[in-house]
Design an enzyme around this catalytic site. Structure first.
Site, PDB file in Angstrom:
ATOM      1  N   ASP A  70      35.633  41.768  27.603  1.00 25.01           N
ATOM      2  CA  ASP A  70      36.832  41.234  28.255  1.00 25.01           C
ATOM      3  C   ASP A  70      37.881  42.352  28.222  1.00 25.01           C
ATOM      4  O   ASP A  70      38.316  42.764  27.141  1.00 25.01           O
ATOM      5  CB  ASP A  70      37.297  39.995  27.472  1.00 25.01           C
ATOM      6  CG  ASP A  70      38.552  39.368  28.052  1.00 25.01           C
ATOM      7  OD1 ASP A  70      39.244  40.025  28.861  1.00 25.01           O
ATOM      8  OD2 ASP A  70      38.841  38.221  27.681  1.00 25.01           O
ATOM      9  N   TYR A  87      49.911  38.449  42.790  1.00 26.33           N
ATOM     10  CA  TYR A  87      48.677  39.254  42.776  1.00 26.33           C
ATOM     11  C   TYR A  87      48.983  40.690  43.218  1.00 26.33           C
ATOM     12  O   TYR A  87      48.593  41.649  42.543  1.00 26.33           O
ATOM     13  CB  TYR A  87      47.641  38.615  43.707  1.00 26.33           C
ATOM     14  CG  TYR A  87      46.432  39.487  44.001  1.00 26.33           C
ATOM     15  CD1 TYR A  87      45.457  39.690  43.037  1.00 26.33           C
ATOM     16  CD2 TYR A  87      46.278  40.104  45.245  1.00 26.33           C
ATOM     17  CE1 TYR A  87      44.349  40.493  43.298  1.00 26.33           C
ATOM     18  CE2 TYR A  87      45.171  40.898  45.516  1.00 26.33           C
ATOM     19  CZ  TYR A  87      44.213  41.093  44.534  1.00 26.33           C
ATOM     20  OH  TYR A  87      43.127  41.893  44.797  1.00 26.33           O
ATOM     21  N   LEU A 107      32.049  43.456  44.052  1.00 26.30           N
ATOM     22  CA  LEU A 107      31.879  44.909  44.003  1.00 26.30           C
ATOM     23  C   LEU A 107      30.983  45.314  42.835  1.00 26.30           C
ATOM     24  O   LEU A 107      30.114  46.189  42.988  1.00 26.30           O
ATOM     25  CB  LEU A 107      33.250  45.600  43.892  1.00 26.30           C
ATOM     26  CG  LEU A 107      33.188  47.113  43.736  1.00 26.30           C
ATOM     27  CD1 LEU A 107      32.498  47.776  44.929  1.00 26.30           C
ATOM     28  CD2 LEU A 107      34.592  47.697  43.544  1.00 26.30           C
TER      29      LEU A 107
HETATM   30  P1  NDP Z   1      35.592  39.491  42.204  1.00 28.81           P
HETATM   31  O1  NDP Z   1      36.601  38.434  41.871  1.00 28.81           O
HETATM   32  O2  NDP Z   1      34.362  39.145  42.965  1.00 28.81           O
HETATM   33  O3  NDP Z   1      35.109  40.188  40.836  1.00 28.81           O
HETATM   34  C1  NDP Z   1      35.945  40.462  39.763  1.00 28.81           C
HETATM   35  C2  NDP Z   1      35.112  40.380  38.510  1.00 28.81           C
HETATM   36  O4  NDP Z   1      35.944  40.692  37.381  1.00 28.81           O
HETATM   37  C3  NDP Z   1      34.536  38.966  38.264  1.00 28.81           C
HETATM   38  O5  NDP Z   1      33.183  39.034  37.866  1.00 28.81           O
HETATM   39  C4  NDP Z   1      35.419  38.460  37.139  1.00 28.81           C
HETATM   40  O6  NDP Z   1      34.800  37.482  36.313  1.00 28.81           O
HETATM   41  C5  NDP Z   1      35.652  39.743  36.367  1.00 28.81           C
HETATM   42  N1  NDP Z   1      36.767  39.623  35.435  1.00 28.81           N
HETATM   43  C6  NDP Z   1      37.880  38.848  35.539  1.00 28.81           C
HETATM   44  N2  NDP Z   1      38.635  38.982  34.439  1.00 28.81           N
HETATM   45  C7  NDP Z   1      37.992  39.858  33.630  1.00 28.81           C
HETATM   46  C8  NDP Z   1      38.259  40.379  32.346  1.00 28.81           C
HETATM   47  N3  NDP Z   1      39.347  39.998  31.661  1.00 28.81           N
HETATM   48  N4  NDP Z   1      37.377  41.258  31.794  1.00 28.81           N
HETATM   49  C9  NDP Z   1      36.277  41.610  32.459  1.00 28.81           C
HETATM   50  N5  NDP Z   1      35.954  41.157  33.675  1.00 28.81           N
HETATM   51  C10 NDP Z   1      36.807  40.284  34.251  1.00 28.81           C
HETATM   52  O7  NDP Z   1      36.387  40.653  42.911  1.00 28.81           O
HETATM   53  P2  NDP Z   1      35.884  41.687  44.049  1.00 28.81           P
HETATM   54  O8  NDP Z   1      34.589  42.286  43.639  1.00 28.81           O
HETATM   55  O9  NDP Z   1      36.002  41.025  45.361  1.00 28.81           O
HETATM   56  O10 NDP Z   1      37.048  42.772  43.939  1.00 28.81           O
HETATM   57  C11 NDP Z   1      36.840  44.043  43.329  1.00 28.81           C
HETATM   58  C12 NDP Z   1      38.148  44.804  43.368  1.00 28.81           C
HETATM   59  O11 NDP Z   1      38.603  44.929  44.706  1.00 28.81           O
HETATM   60  C13 NDP Z   1      39.308  44.152  42.593  1.00 28.81           C
HETATM   61  O12 NDP Z   1      40.046  45.163  41.952  1.00 28.81           O
HETATM   62  C14 NDP Z   1      40.160  43.520  43.676  1.00 28.81           C
HETATM   63  O13 NDP Z   1      41.513  43.410  43.295  1.00 28.81           O
HETATM   64  C15 NDP Z   1      39.954  44.511  44.805  1.00 28.81           C
HETATM   65  N6  NDP Z   1      40.147  43.965  46.139  1.00 28.81           N
HETATM   66  C16 NDP Z   1      39.450  42.845  46.537  1.00 28.81           C
HETATM   67  C17 NDP Z   1      39.620  42.335  47.808  1.00 28.81           C
HETATM   68  C18 NDP Z   1      38.858  41.140  48.261  1.00 28.81           C
HETATM   69  O14 NDP Z   1      38.989  40.776  49.437  1.00 28.81           O
HETATM   70  N7  NDP Z   1      38.036  40.512  47.428  1.00 28.81           N
HETATM   71  C19 NDP Z   1      40.536  42.980  48.765  1.00 28.81           C
HETATM   72  C20 NDP Z   1      41.185  44.177  48.263  1.00 28.81           C
HETATM   73  C21 NDP Z   1      40.973  44.633  46.995  1.00 28.81           C
HETATM   74  P3  NDP Z   1      35.086  35.929  36.632  1.00 28.81           P
HETATM   75  O15 NDP Z   1      34.566  35.665  38.008  1.00 28.81           O
HETATM   76  O16 NDP Z   1      34.317  35.237  35.546  1.00 28.81           O
HETATM   77  O17 NDP Z   1      36.565  35.740  36.541  1.00 28.81           O
END
Ligand code: NDP
Length: 283
Positions: free
Chosen positions: A35, A124, A15
């Site tokens: 972070d 989760y 996203l």
């Molecule tokens: P992703 O896992 O692709 O992206 C999440 C991002 O957050 C990654 O770049 C990750 O980095 C980063 N991140 C993790 N921990 C931290 C931290 N402590 N500080 C800063 N950044 C951090 O997720 P999506 O884009 O797929 O999901 C976006 C949102 O949608 C989330 O809230 C998710 O819960 C929600 N969602 C997602 C679904 C799905 O199917 N994917 C379904 C329903 C809801 P790194 O990769 O290095 O850990």
């Protein structure tokens, strides 16, 4: 709203990447730059020019969250840290946009409305539900509850295409039903809520169209990719038989889209977006 007043967190995720494409002039950070679990850094950040936080950061490893280490991280990233953002938002009069999931529900009701009580089955899902509660304490917040996100990153459609191209005819679960949500639709919905100044609160957002099972969606992927691979149907129980550390998943993930539609937003049909996505992936 000017791009420079927007701060995207988790900017390298599925996203976050799409948000950055939409708001190229925004401030942005992923875990390497800010972070969100680091309370001191979050509080010390200069928020004075920020009007909107788009929090795309999350711990999204659903099965990983079932381990003792994963459980801690999931709660820290998905529940505790949104609390830091909520405090910053209140203190600096910032609108906080946060993303929730169908996994906050047990998947019994169909479809899920914004008013359904939380009933998470997994670590989760529980951590995300707690995050929703804390973000909801910010007077200016939008929580977009979504499902089955497809964008730039590891996702179901890419996995199916990869398997098919390697000559695999996959076994795919046939008892989890929902709709895909393309990041383009999610970004459009966020933009719509912000620019239309819709009432703050929680909104379900997925693509529209007929809900289908993962196995049916896999067949749609192959159809649009013009691949002749076949899909065998298995139940979730059969699929995970003998595996440990697997999170329970809701069987029914369809979201009621009436509330977001009532604001004037029309989500596209997921099959339409899937066709475009597959074409781009194969180009
Ligand atoms: P992703 O896992 O692709 O992206 C999440 C991002 O957050 C990654 O770049 C990750 O980095 C980063 N991140 C993790 N921990 C931290 C931290 N402590 N500080 C800063 N950044 C951090 O997720 P999506 O884009 O797929 O999901 C976006 C949102 O949608 C989330 O809230 C998710 O819960 C929600 N969602 C997602 C679904 C799905 O199917 N994917 C379904 C329903 C809801 P790194 O990769 O290095 O850990």
């Amino acid at each position: 709203m000017n791009d420079s007043e927007i701060f995207i967190l988790g900017a390298k995720g599925q996203l976050g990447t799409a948000l950055l494409q939409r708001y190229p002039g925004s401030k942005n950070a992923d875990i390497g730059e800010l972070d969100i679990t680091d309370q001191k850094s979050v509080e010390a950040f200069d928020w004075s020019s920020v009007k909107v936080i788009l929090n795309a950061a999350a711990y999204t490893n659903v099965d990983g969250a079932e381990s003792s280490e994963g459980r801690r991280t999931a709660w820290l990233v998905n529940a505790v840290s949104p609390g830091y953002l909520q405090q910053v938002a209140v203190k600096n009069d910032i609108t906080l946009v946060h993303i929730s999931t169908d996994y906050v529900f047990d998947g019994v009701k169909n479809p899920h409305s914004e008013y359904e009580a939380f009933s998470p089955l997994s670590v989760y899902g529980s951590s995300k539900a707690a995050g929703d509660i804390v973000v909801g304490l910010a007077p200016k917040h939008y929580i977009l509850r979504t499902s089955w996100v497809i964008g730039e990153g590891k996702n179901f459609v890419r996995t199916m295409l990869e398997l098919a191209q390697n000559g695999v005819n996959p076994s795919v679960v046939n008892d989890q039903v929902g709709r895909l949500t393309f990041t383009s639709t999610l970004v459009d919905a966020i933009h719509h809520l912000l620019s239309s100044k819709s009432q703050y609160g929680t909104y379900n957002v997925s693509n529209d169209g007929e809900p289908m099972s993962w196995s049916e969606i896999a067949r749609e992927v192959f159809k649009y990719a013009q691949l002749s691979n076949t899909v065998s149907e298995v139940t979730t129980e059969q699929y995970y038989a003998g595996k440990t550390g697997i999170a329970a998943r809701p069987l029914q993930s369809s979201l009621d889209l009436a509330k977001i539609k009532a604001t004037g937003f029309t989500p596209r049909n997921w099959q339409e977006d899937l066709a475009t996505y597959v074409k781009k992936e194969l180009a």
